[in-house]
Motif scaffolding. Structure first.
Motif, PDB file in Angstrom:
ATOM      1  N   ALA A   1       0.181  11.241   2.976  1.00  0.00           N
ATOM      2  CA  ALA A   1      -0.240   9.933   3.487  1.00  0.00           C
ATOM      3  C   ALA A   1       0.724   9.439   4.547  1.00  0.00           C
ATOM      4  O   ALA A   1       1.934   9.610   4.425  1.00  0.00           O
ATOM      5  CB  ALA A   1      -0.307   8.930   2.347  1.00  0.00           C
ATOM      6  N   ASN A   2       0.192   8.784   5.577  1.00  0.00           N
ATOM      7  CA  ASN A   2       0.984   8.182   6.643  1.00  0.00           C
ATOM      8  C   ASN A   2       0.715   6.690   6.672  1.00  0.00           C
ATOM      9  O   ASN A   2      -0.439   6.249   6.716  1.00  0.00           O
ATOM     10  CB  ASN A   2       0.621   8.788   8.006  1.00  0.00           C
ATOM     11  N   LEU A   3       1.800   5.905   6.623  1.00  0.00           N
ATOM     12  CA  LEU A   3       1.639   4.456   6.655  1.00  0.00           C
ATOM     13  C   LEU A   3       1.174   3.992   8.027  1.00  0.00           C
ATOM     14  O   LEU A   3       1.573   4.552   9.055  1.00  0.00           O
ATOM     15  CB  LEU A   3       2.955   3.762   6.297  1.00  0.00           C
ATOM     16  N   ARG A   4       0.312   2.958   8.002  1.00  0.00           N
ATOM     17  CA  ARG A   4      -0.140   2.350   9.264  1.00  0.00           C
ATOM     18  C   ARG A   4       0.629   1.045   9.487  1.00  0.00           C
ATOM     19  O   ARG A   4       0.938   0.316   8.538  1.00  0.00           O
ATOM     20  CB  ARG A   4      -1.630   2.032   9.224  1.00  0.00           C
ATOM     21  N   GLY A   5       0.932   0.773  10.746  1.00  0.00           N
ATOM     22  CA  GLY A   5       1.668  -0.434  11.058  1.00  0.00           C
ATOM     23  C   GLY A   5       0.818  -1.690  10.945  1.00  0.00           C
ATOM     24  O   GLY A   5      -0.370  -1.652  10.893  1.00  0.00           O
TER      25      GLY A   5
ATOM     26  N   LEU B   1      -0.072  -2.354   1.496  1.00  0.00           N
ATOM     27  CA  LEU B   1       0.190  -1.026   2.040  1.00  0.00           C
ATOM     28  C   LEU B   1      -1.096  -0.484   2.622  1.00  0.00           C
ATOM     29  O   LEU B   1      -2.120  -0.415   1.935  1.00  0.00           O
ATOM     30  CB  LEU B   1       0.694  -0.074   0.943  1.00  0.00           C
ATOM     31  N   ALA B   2      -1.075  -0.099   3.905  1.00  0.00           N
ATOM     32  CA  ALA B   2      -2.208   0.551   4.553  1.00  0.00           C
ATOM     33  C   ALA B   2      -1.780   1.946   4.949  1.00  0.00           C
ATOM     34  O   ALA B   2      -0.693   2.134   5.510  1.00  0.00           O
ATOM     35  CB  ALA B   2      -2.657  -0.241   5.770  1.00  0.00           C
ATOM     36  N   MET B   3      -2.611   2.924   4.669  1.00  0.00           N
ATOM     37  CA  MET B   3      -2.211   4.315   4.905  1.00  0.00           C
ATOM     38  C   MET B   3      -3.405   5.138   5.354  1.00  0.00           C
ATOM     39  O   MET B   3      -4.572   4.788   5.117  1.00  0.00           O
ATOM     40  CB  MET B   3      -1.640   4.913   3.615  1.00  0.00           C
TER      41      MET B   3
END
Length: 811
Positions: free
Chosen positions: A807-811, A726-728
């Motif tokens: 938090a916002n997830l990065r693609g 998970l990248a955020m």
């Protein structure tokens, strides 16, 4: 303490050899360290007269001496000495002599002439050159012209004595005197001593009380002060017998007055001092505390600044000497002295010891005062000194003694029964034997009823206060070898370590295994260290316990932080070019309950360490990477893992010695179990360190509180694990630890591990944000997890992070 056999035999007769006497004294608790024969090696050295002196025909520097050495015929000795002449008497080493300097004398020929011995110099006889006139220090030693020939040279040189060197325990102050040793010899041998009768003829009509006075300003430091005056004093050398007695005691002769005071000190065990009466301002001596900073010019011709806790002897204007240690230069005895004031006093031992240490002055007198003298002997010492000088014809004695004794010493009585003594010693000694033993060393029996015995302790035995002390007297004089050995009774118990000791061992093992070296330091510090460490002025760490008698001005306080020792050792290593340092210490710090100290301070065990320099040892296959904050953090993580401390949090914090923003706190709840960080630049500058240093500090009690007491082992998992990344994007002030907590709470029991593997801020991330990338491991003990079982957990984690941290997830 050392004394000659001849001096002892002046007051008691005994047939034992010096070695036998030394053994008996040692077995009686008066240990003799060495038996020294000053005349050893002079057995075949005799006196000889040069009857004829003629030059050697085959040498321009040798001479042929015809010597009369007391034999039927004269002998021939060839010598190269140039200071000899006919008629002189000299020491002659006969054939077979083995001199103190190691030289062996044998028959020989020098340039064709047979030589049957050797004329001796002072050096070859190992004489004390400092006592000799310049002309006797080199060349052949010349004896007085009236010296008989053919007698042992050591008899003429005063070396026909044996010296006993004692290694006495501090409690036996009475044995630091000839009289005290004679009393012991009398008890051991059964012979009666014959002490000299001390009697003074006051042959001067001057009344001392009319012209001189004494005052004790501080009776807690001086319990008694006594003086006597001598007039018409004639300064000169002491008699030969007195010089020999003093030499046997290791004291060099100076003049008759000084020698007598030293003689009485060794004989009676009571130090004395002599003042020139005409140099005493106000004709008065005062025993008082020194005035802080007052100047004192002592006999060694050194000016000193006195401190307020010191005791001095002063006249009406100034300090005239350091009490019990050294007299003053202005009132010393000189060749022009005609009137002498003799002082005999009793000073408080601990005060004398502190003063002697502070001034770096240690003397025969100070050693006796430190151990304690007999205050009842002051008058006796004065009378003995006056008697000796009077017998030499060196003075007249004024009438009376000035004696100030505000609180006379009370006699000490001890009561016991023979049964108590025997039970204490495990013996069966008869009552009459006990009484004979204790009376033989000066104890008076004042009561003997129904087997209860009360004895009066002699004034010189300050070490005897109770029944146990009496039993020791009986045991040592009865003979320890006569007491049967027995095994002690009791229950055998297995020794074990305390929990704290076991904990400390684990800490040391863990840190050592990580490459850190253990240091052990003195628990002392100073006020300047607090400033160097950047400790706030109102911090409890500055309230350190002061040492009453510090070994040096550099360390007057007991430490309150272990970092003081760590930085001292670190700076010492770096100053010696040891640039790669990794060290730790486990030790105690001390916090007083109140100042001034009225009860024992709290002792707290701390753990501290420091690292700096290269991460790996220098080598061709190693990088030159330097240690950083994460190396120090890793050390603590490994230590806590070894101690089974888990589920702690790590957050940013502050510490007085650490860099703001580069300090981490390991916490369990509200308790800080460890602090790690980079050292503050101001602290580095204060210690002269120019490279980054990383330190850590832990409190042992707090860490022990959170060690797992009960734990279980489990089998390795049978089913494979599954990982998700998970990248955020989150705000830069969000802690990764808080995110990990939220993930754990939302994911459920199958989430077994969270690893932060990337942190990024830069152009691809908007300002005020940072990118965090985590690897999440899922695993079950019951089955292989499917995507259908993992996806709901991931969804819950994402929802939780969006809600709590935006938090916002990065693609």
């Amino acid at each position: 303490m050392q004394v000659s056999i001849k001096w002892l035999k002046d007051y008691i007769d005994f047939t034992e050899t010096p070695e036998q006497l030394a053994d008996k004294l040692t077995m009686a608790g008066i240990p003799v360290e060495n038996v020294v024969d000053p005349g050893e090696g002079l057995e075949k050295v005799v006196t000889g007269r040069i009857e004829k002196l003629e030059p050697h025909q085959n040498s321009d520097h040798l001479q042929i001496c015809t010597m009369n050495v007391g034999l039927a015929e004269n002998i021939i000795i060839v010598t190269g000495a140039q200071n000899v002449a006919e008629g002189q008497v000299v020491p002659v080493a006969m054939v077979g002599a083995h001199l103190p300097n190691g030289m062996k004398i044998s028959k020989g020929k020098l340039r064709g002439v047979a030589s049957n011995g050797m004329l001796c110099s002072a050096q070859e006889l190992k004489l004390d050159l400092e006592k000799l006139p310049e002309e006797q220090k080199t060349g052949i030693f010349i004896l007085p012209s009236d010296t008989p020939v053919g007698i042992p040279a050591k008899d003429v040189l005063g070396l026909n004595d044996v010296v006993l060197e004692f290694e006495l325990t501090a409690n036996r102050a009475d044995c630091f005197s000839v009289f005290g040793l004679v009393r012991e010899i009398a008890a051991i041998t059964g012979n009666k001593p014959h002490f000299p009768e001390i009697k003074v003829n006051e042959d001067d009509n001057t009344k001392l009380n009319d012209i001189f006075s004494v005052e004790i300003a501080d009776p807690d430091l001086c319990s008694r002060f006594s003086t006597r005056m001598l007039k018409n004093v004639k300064i000169g050398p002491s008699p030969e017998w007195m010089q020999q007695r003093l030499e046997g005691a290791g004291i060099r002769s100076i003049n008759n007055v000084v020698d007598v005071t030293n003689f009485v000190m060794i004989e009676l065990g009571h130090p004395m001092h002599a003042y020139d009466y005409d140099k005493i301002t106000g004709k008065k001596l005062i025993a008082r505390r020194a005035i802080e900073g007052e100047e004192l010019h002592t006999l060694d011709d050194t000016s000193r600044k006195a401190k307020g806790e010191m005791l001095v002897i002063a006249d009406s204007e100034k300090a005239a000497g350091l009490a019990g240690i050294m007299g003053g230069f202005e009132t010393e005895i000189t060749d022009t002295t005609t009137t002498v004031v003799l002082e005999s006093a009793d000073f408080y031992g601990p005060c004398i010891r502190r003063t002697a240490r502070a001034c770096g002055l240690s003397s025969e007198a100070s050693g006796r005062f430190e151990r304690g003298v007999d205050s009842e002997t002051t008058i006796k010492a004065l009378d003995r000194a006056a008697q000796l000088l009077q017998e030499m014809g060196a003075c007249t004695v004024c009438e009376g003694i000035v004696d100030v004794y505000p609180n006379p010493k009370q006699a000490n009585y001890v009561t016991f029964t023979p049964e108590q003594i025997n039970n204490h010693l495990g013996t069966n000694i008869a009552k009459d034997v006990m009484l004979n033993i204790i009376t033989s060393v000066g104890f008076d029996v004042t009561k003997d009823e129904n087997d209860e015995i009360t004895v009066k302790v002699p004034s010189w035995r300050n070490d005897v206060t109770c029944m146990a002390d009496i039993s020791e007297e009986i045991a040592r004089l009865h003979g320890f070898d006569k007491i049967k050995s027995t095994l002690p009774n009791g229950v055998s118990m297995q020794g074990t370590q305390s929990a704290k000791q076991t904990f400390i061992d684990k800490v040391k093992a863990s840190l050592s295994s990580q490459g850190l070296y253990e240091t052990i330091s003195f628990a002392l510090t100073n006020e300047e260290t607090f400033n160097k460490l950047n400790i706030p002025q109102d911090s409890p760490l500055r309230k350190a316990v002061p040492i009453m008698n510090p070994l040096s001005d550099e360390y007057p306080l007991v430490r309150t932080t272990l970092l003081s020792s760590i930085f001292d050792n670190l700076a010492r290593n770096l100053a010696r070019k040891n640039d790669d340092v990794a060290l730790f210490e486990v030790g105690s710090v001390f916090f007083p309950k109140a100042l001034p100290v009225t009860e024992l301070p709290d002792e707290v065990v701390k753990i501290a360490g420091a690292i700096t320099g290269r991460r790996n040892a220098q080598g061709w296959n190693q990088t030159n990477d330097m240690v950083d904050f994460y190396d120090a953090k890793g050390i603590i993580e490994e230590l806590l893992a070894n101690l089974r401390v888990t589920r702690y949090t790590v957050e940013a914090g502050t510490h007085y010695a650490m860099h703001p923003g580069k300090t981490a706190l390991f916490k369990k709840g509200r308790d800080v179990i460890a602090t790690v960080g980079e050292v503050h630049p101001a602290v580095l500058s204060a210690y002269g360190i120019t490279k980054p240093v990383y330190i850590f500090e832990l409190d042992a009690t707090t860490v022990m509180k959170y060690m797992a007491k009960d734990f279980k082992y489990k089998a390795l998992p049978k089913y494979p694990a599954t990982s998700r990344d998970l990248a955020m994007l989150v705000d830069v002030d969000v802690n990764a630890a808080d995110i990990e907590k939220a993930m754990t709470k939302a994911a459920g029991q199958n989430l077994t591990q969270i690893t932060l593997f990337d942190v990024y801020t830069g152009k691809q991330v908007e300002e005020g944000k940072k990118s965090l990338a985590f690897s999440l491991t899922f695993q079950s003990n019951d089955k292989t997890l499917t995507d259908a079982e993992i996806d709901p957990a991931i969804e819950k984690i994402v929802a939780k992070l969006q809600k709590d941290f935006n938090a916002n997830l990065r693609g």
